[in-house]
Write a protein that holds these residues in place. Structure first.
Motif, PDB file in Angstrom:
ATOM      1  N   ASP A 195      -1.617  -3.460  -2.293  1.00  0.00           N
ATOM      2  CA  ASP A 195      -1.905  -3.937  -0.975  1.00  0.00           C
ATOM      3  C   ASP A 195      -1.916  -5.322  -0.675  1.00  0.00           C
ATOM      4  O   ASP A 195      -1.795  -5.634   0.394  1.00  0.00           O
ATOM      5  CB  ASP A 195      -3.591  -3.593  -0.829  1.00  0.00           C
ATOM      6  CG  ASP A 195      -3.782  -2.097  -0.797  1.00  0.00           C
ATOM      7  OD1 ASP A 195      -2.550  -1.306  -0.963  1.00  0.00           O
ATOM      8  OD2 ASP A 195      -4.800  -1.587  -0.802  1.00  0.00           O
ATOM      9  N   GLY A 247       0.723  -1.327  -0.077  1.00  0.00           N
ATOM     10  CA  GLY A 247      -0.095   0.016   0.115  1.00  0.00           C
ATOM     11  C   GLY A 247       0.947   1.213  -0.096  1.00  0.00           C
ATOM     12  O   GLY A 247       0.356   2.238  -0.126  1.00  0.00           O
ATOM     13  N   LEU A 257      -2.776  -0.905   6.634  1.00  0.00           N
ATOM     14  CA  LEU A 257      -3.711  -1.666   6.182  1.00  0.00           C
ATOM     15  C   LEU A 257      -4.457  -2.683   7.345  1.00  0.00           C
ATOM     16  O   LEU A 257      -3.620  -2.980   8.293  1.00  0.00           O
ATOM     17  CB  LEU A 257      -3.185  -2.547   5.030  1.00  0.00           C
ATOM     18  CG  LEU A 257      -2.490  -2.101   3.888  1.00  0.00           C
ATOM     19  CD1 LEU A 257      -1.944  -3.155   2.920  1.00  0.00           C
ATOM     20  CD2 LEU A 257      -3.531  -1.267   3.034  1.00  0.00           C
TER      21      LEU A 257
END
Length: 339
Positions: free
Chosen positions: A211, A137, A271
């Motif tokens: 991600d 990310g 995340l």
């Protein structure tokens, strides 16, 4: 004796006359030739391909400074012949493109296209400093003092800032899996700033690790203008423990409705990895907020229990569990309205 000399003289004259009148038969050239191949997707200029009608090849030389990813040909064949191959844009790394020309006499000829990129010999990649790290990310970084992130760059002899031919791959050193991050924000910059290290003339940055990349070490493969080269050190991908973005207002919902939480974006993009549970205790009773399938790694969506009390509850203590990380406690301003 004179008669003998006369006979020999006449014989030589006859042989010479015969040799002078001998007819030579030349091979007929089939009318199926290409006479011009030019590249027309350049502003104010064209590139002409070199056509070899003996070996049936077309060679196109493409200078690196044009920053081309594809060539758009325009082809001319001799009078009466027809080009039977559709003329489409050709990527510079295409090694199988051919063209078929059929003559008016029914004969045909197939030309093989060779695209030669006139580039620097090597990219000569080098990281800005030390061992590069990354968290999914986030852009590739080099960790600084006190875990402060500094964006790391790849320097190299790119000789162009045009990213149209750029490719970038992360290759897992254990599994061999290849990840190709988005290049939407990638940029190649000329290193003409006094604030940048004088490592090389150009640098590459602005690439974000997806991600869903697993943790571990990855070889970094950069492709550019016909080159493919591995960076001198692998990239270490590491996850950070989840952190919630600040709550600026109360979460408002109804019983059976949903509330959501965003992951923090500073100093990293954090995340929500492997969410397992979200609970709260109100008036001595434990309530579990079910994690919804609409959740993403950047947005956690919870369902309010049907029996959760209505009203403005002020600050409610929540407990979250993600993967094997330590439990996260978060005070959440919460209002549950009647339907």
């Amino acid at each position: 004796m004179k008669n003998r000399y006369l006979f020999l003289l006449l014989l030589f004259i006859a042989i010479g006359f015969h040799s002078c009148t001998k007819t030579e038969h030349f091979e007929v050239i089939a009318p199926n030739r290409m006479i011009e191949y030019k590249v027309v997707n350049l502003q104010d200029t064209v590139i002409y391909g070199a056509i070899d009608n003996e070996n049936n090849t077309i060679t196109v030389y493409v200078p690196f400074y044009l920053g081309m990813a594809v060539i758009q040909p325009e082809i001319t064949v001799e009078t009466g012949a027809a080009l039977e191959t559709e003329v489409l844009p050709v990527e510079l790394d295409n090694t199988v493109q051919s063209y078929k020309v059929r003559g008016a006499d029914g004969s045909s000829r197939i030309y093989q296209l060779h695209i030669i990129q006139q580039n620097t010999p090597f990219l000569s990649l080098v990281w800005s400093t030390g061992q590069p790290t990354a968290a999914p990310g986030n852009q590739i970084v080099q960790m600084g003092p006190y875990d402060a992130p500094f964006f790391a760059s790849l320097y190299g002899d790119f000789q162009s800032t045009n990213t149209s031919t750029l490719t970038f791959a992360l290759i897992n050193k254990v599994t061999g899996d290849t990840i190709r991050p988005s290049l939407a924000t990638a940029e190649i910059m000329a290193n003409n700033s006094s604030s940048l290290p004088l490592i090389a003339d150009y640098l590459l940055n602005g690439i974000t690790v997806p991600d869903d990349v697993d943790s571990g070490y990855y070889d970094v493969e950069v492709g550019f203008l016909g080159h493919k080269e591995l960076a001198p050190a692998p990239l270490h991908v590491q996850y950070h423990a989840p952190i919630f973005a600040p709550l600026w207002s109360a979460k408002v919902a109804t019983p059976g409705g949903e509330i959501n939480f965003a992951a923090a974006t500073a100093p990293f993009q954090y995340l929500f990895i492997d969410p397992k549970s979200a609970t709260t205790i109100l008036d001595g009773k434990t309530f579990e907020f079910a994690i919804q399938s609409s959740s993403t790694k950047r947005n956690l969506v919870l369902k309010v229990p049907e029996d959760f009390p209505r009203g403005e509850h002020g600050v409610v203590p929540f407990t979250f569990q993600f993967g094997e990380w330590s439990v996260i406690e978060l005070n959440v301003p919460l209002t549950i309205n009647a339907r």
